[in-house]
Design an enzyme around this catalytic site. Structure first.
Site, PDB file in Angstrom:
ATOM      1  N   HIS A  51       0.843  -1.314   0.047  1.00  0.00           N
ATOM      2  CA  HIS A  51       0.007   0.103   0.023  1.00  0.00           C
ATOM      3  C   HIS A  51       0.840   1.256   0.069  1.00  0.00           C
ATOM      4  O   HIS A  51       0.547   2.158   0.631  1.00  0.00           O
ATOM      5  CB  HIS A  51      -0.945   0.131   1.189  1.00  0.00           C
ATOM      6  CG  HIS A  51      -1.959  -0.889   1.034  1.00  0.00           C
ATOM      7  ND1 HIS A  51      -3.193  -0.652   0.295  1.00  0.00           N
ATOM      8  CD2 HIS A  51      -2.420  -2.108   1.446  1.00  0.00           C
ATOM      9  CE1 HIS A  51      -4.085  -1.528   0.271  1.00  0.00           C
ATOM     10  NE2 HIS A  51      -3.540  -2.562   1.071  1.00  0.00           N
ATOM     11  N   ASP A  53       2.318   2.104  -2.957  1.00  0.00           N
ATOM     12  CA  ASP A  53       2.801   2.524  -4.626  1.00  0.00           C
ATOM     13  C   ASP A  53       2.005   3.638  -4.770  1.00  0.00           C
ATOM     14  O   ASP A  53       2.338   4.313  -5.331  1.00  0.00           O
ATOM     15  CB  ASP A  53       2.422   1.220  -5.343  1.00  0.00           C
ATOM     16  CG  ASP A  53       1.032   0.844  -5.370  1.00  0.00           C
ATOM     17  OD1 ASP A  53       0.312   1.016  -4.376  1.00  0.00           O
ATOM     18  OD2 ASP A  53       0.952  -0.022  -6.313  1.00  0.00           O
ATOM     19  N   ALA A 137      -6.804 -13.842  -5.626  1.00  0.00           N
ATOM     20  CA  ALA A 137      -6.096 -14.176  -4.599  1.00  0.00           C
ATOM     21  C   ALA A 137      -5.030 -13.187  -4.307  1.00  0.00           C
ATOM     22  O   ALA A 137      -4.357 -13.105  -3.239  1.00  0.00           O
ATOM     23  CB  ALA A 137      -5.251 -15.249  -5.140  1.00  0.00           C
ATOM     24  N   LEU A 139      -2.683 -12.073  -6.303  1.00  0.00           N
ATOM     25  CA  LEU A 139      -1.279 -12.427  -7.058  1.00  0.00           C
ATOM     26  C   LEU A 139      -1.387 -11.506  -8.314  1.00  0.00           C
ATOM     27  O   LEU A 139      -0.659 -12.118  -9.219  1.00  0.00           O
ATOM     28  CB  LEU A 139      -1.170 -13.921  -7.216  1.00  0.00           C
ATOM     29  CG  LEU A 139      -1.200 -14.592  -5.921  1.00  0.00           C
ATOM     30  CD1 LEU A 139      -1.056 -16.227  -6.023  1.00  0.00           C
ATOM     31  CD2 LEU A 139       0.103 -14.081  -4.851  1.00  0.00           C
ATOM     32  N   SER A 141      -3.484 -11.311 -11.058  1.00  0.00           N
ATOM     33  CA  SER A 141      -4.055 -11.979 -12.185  1.00  0.00           C
ATOM     34  C   SER A 141      -4.515 -10.769 -13.321  1.00  0.00           C
ATOM     35  O   SER A 141      -4.169 -11.095 -14.476  1.00  0.00           O
ATOM     36  CB  SER A 141      -5.114 -12.826 -12.034  1.00  0.00           C
ATOM     37  OG  SER A 141      -6.206 -12.210 -11.559  1.00  0.00           O
ATOM     38  N   SER A 142      -4.956  -9.828 -12.816  1.00  0.00           N
ATOM     39  CA  SER A 142      -5.385  -8.719 -13.683  1.00  0.00           C
ATOM     40  C   SER A 142      -4.288  -7.997 -14.316  1.00  0.00           C
ATOM     41  O   SER A 142      -4.231  -7.683 -15.490  1.00  0.00           O
ATOM     42  CB  SER A 142      -6.368  -7.918 -13.160  1.00  0.00           C
ATOM     43  OG  SER A 142      -5.830  -7.237 -12.061  1.00  0.00           O
ATOM     44  N   ASP A 187       1.698  -3.658  -9.448  1.00  0.00           N
ATOM     45  CA  ASP A 187       1.377  -5.121 -10.089  1.00  0.00           C
ATOM     46  C   ASP A 187       1.931  -5.045 -11.600  1.00  0.00           C
ATOM     47  O   ASP A 187       2.508  -6.202 -11.888  1.00  0.00           O
ATOM     48  CB  ASP A 187      -0.227  -5.311 -10.050  1.00  0.00           C
ATOM     49  CG  ASP A 187      -0.731  -5.219  -8.950  1.00  0.00           C
ATOM     50  OD1 ASP A 187       0.203  -5.349  -7.634  1.00  0.00           O
ATOM     51  OD2 ASP A 187      -1.912  -5.099  -8.572  1.00  0.00           O
ATOM     52  N   TYR A 238     -10.214  -0.767  -0.389  1.00  0.00           N
ATOM     53  CA  TYR A 238      -9.199  -0.562  -1.168  1.00  0.00           C
ATOM     54  C   TYR A 238      -9.217   1.112  -1.280  1.00  0.00           C
ATOM     55  O   TYR A 238      -8.202   1.852  -1.196  1.00  0.00           O
ATOM     56  CB  TYR A 238      -8.688  -1.289  -2.356  1.00  0.00           C
ATOM     57  CG  TYR A 238      -7.509  -0.839  -2.939  1.00  0.00           C
ATOM     58  CD1 TYR A 238      -6.398  -1.423  -2.372  1.00  0.00           C
ATOM     59  CD2 TYR A 238      -7.503   0.008  -4.219  1.00  0.00           C
ATOM     60  CE1 TYR A 238      -5.094  -1.105  -3.064  1.00  0.00           C
ATOM     61  CE2 TYR A 238      -6.087   0.304  -4.666  1.00  0.00           C
ATOM     62  CZ  TYR A 238      -5.194  -0.206  -4.229  1.00  0.00           C
ATOM     63  OH  TYR A 238      -3.851  -0.061  -4.862  1.00  0.00           O
TER      64      TYR A 238
END
Ligand code: GLA
Length: 406
Positions: A51, A53, A137, A139, A141-142, A187, A238
């Protein structure tokens, strides 16, 4: 191109060959045509720097072994037709009519939107997506999807593939401005720019990246998926944290207690914290304390990696977890329990939640000789306290996204 990236690029044909061949076969079966390009982008796990970035701070993720593969072919019109192998879903949109559909296709629309903003006259494409990055999860994915799609689309466009940095920036722009997740660059940068065997220290203000390796033996990396899923786009919590940081910074500016060298929360240091007491509401004070101490922990973690100081790695991770739990308030009982249980097991170097929190995964650094004992002990102890199934994932530290013409 760095030697590490060249090795990974060369490896795309061999190690990822099987998955690419499977996606390409499905593509041919569905369209009767062969795909022209393949792109591959990994998920990520964040080692420290959570948290931070979106307030231009420091982060230290690494790419995981799990990847998203996209094979694609240019179309002669402006339609985008996509098939997600794992979901067994087909979706499409027209480039001139982008509108969120609350589905995975929005990440593709986001890439189209962001490239369109830059004046790229994109063609439509036909693509097959195959992903092994678990969804929901934490991790990324998007991000893996956005980066892989961007790489493949630019390659189909034919005016050069673009650079991994560009893939990351476009995918981030699409996710933040089209899909509407007010996320930072963590990410997408991790997915696009990681180097094999290295964590990636990212300065989210300058956007400089620096690969950092563990000196000596690399600890084994265990990811524990708590079974509590979360979706960032739908996750008001978020956005609330992002908003709180904006509010805290506005209050600090109004109070005008720091010099012009402090341009954002990122510039505050641990010694500045006492001056904030009484200036901010208690909750905002806790949020800022997390940001400031977490940026410091990224620096400490990198030093400990370089010094092969596993004890310090563990204590920095433990402090990070406490800060996420008590100051940033993004942990949940399952994640706290996973950290507490794992940290009590012989051979575990350190544990913390990874990603946004509110569910998702923890990451554990494990002494390589203790892999066999740690996983079953963690599984058994977790299952005594919670009913939902725990998924344990061992991962290597992989490289960033690659793209090639088939
Ligand atoms: C999510 C967001 C990232 C970052 C992390 C928390 O993964 O997409 O930008 O804010 O949460 O560190």
């Amino acid at each position: 191109m760095s030697p590490a990236r060249e090795v990974e690029q060369a490896g795309l044909r061999s190690s990822r060959g099987v998955e690419i061949a499977a996606a390409a076969a499905e593509f041919r079966h569905r369209t009767g045509l062969s795909p022209e390009v393949a792109a591959c982008a990994p998920g990520r796990v964040n080692l420290i720097g959570e948290h931070t970035d979106y307030t231009e701070g420091l982060v230290l993720p690494c790419a995981i072994d799990h990847k998203t593969i996209v094979v694609a072919r240019k179309r002669s019109d402006r339609r985008v037709i996509a098939h997600a192998l794992d979901l067994n879903e087909r979706a499409e949109f027209v480039l001139d009519d982008l509108r969120p559909q609350a589905s995975w296709i929005d990440y593709l629309q986001g890439v189209g939107f962001a490239l369109g903003e830059q004046g790229v006259d994109l063609p439509g494409i036909e693509l097959t997506v195959s992903s092994e990055v678990p969804q929901g999860a934490g991790l990324s994915s998007s991000a893996a999807l956005g980066v892989a799609v961007c790489a493949a689309w630019l390659a189909c466009w034919g005016e050069g593939r673009g650079t991994p940095r560009r893939w990351a920036e476009i995918a981030h722009r699409g996710e933040s401005h089209f899909v509407g997740v007010g996320c930072g660059i963590l990410d997408q940068f991790a997915s696009a720019l990681s180097e094999p065997g290295h964590a990636l220290r990212i300065d989210c203000r300058s956007r400089e990246v620096q690969p950092v390796a563990f000196a000596g033996e690399t600890p084994a990396l265990l990811i524990a998926h708590s079974g509590v899923t979360r979706a960032l786009a739908a996750d008001g919590a978020y956005h609330e944290r992002v908003q709180e940081c904006t509010e805290a910074w506005a209050a600090i500016q109004r109070a005008n207690v720091f010099g012009s060298g402090v341009r954002g929360l990122r510039d505050l240091v641990v010694d500045d914290l006492p001056a904030l007491e009484g200036l901010l509401a208690p909750a905002l004070n806790r949020r800022v304390r997390h940001i400031v101490t977490e940026n410091h922990r990224v620096v400490q973690f990198c030093e400990a990696m370089r010094a092969q100081d596993w004890a310090s790695l563990g204590s920095v991770m433990a402090q990070g977890q406490v800060s996420l739990r008590d100051d940033y308030e993004v942990s949940v009982p399952e994640l706290d329990a996973l950290c507490e249980i794992a940290d009590g097991l012989p051979g575990v170097i350190g544990s913390r939640l990874t990603g946004a929190g509110f569910g998702g995964c923890t990451v554990h650094l494990v002494e390589p000789g203790n892999r066999e004992t740690v996983a079953p002990a963690l599984q058994a102890a977790f299952q005594r306290r919670f009913e939902h199934p725990l998924r344990l994932i061992w991962t290597g530290i992989g490289g960033g996204a690659v793209c090639e013409t088939l």
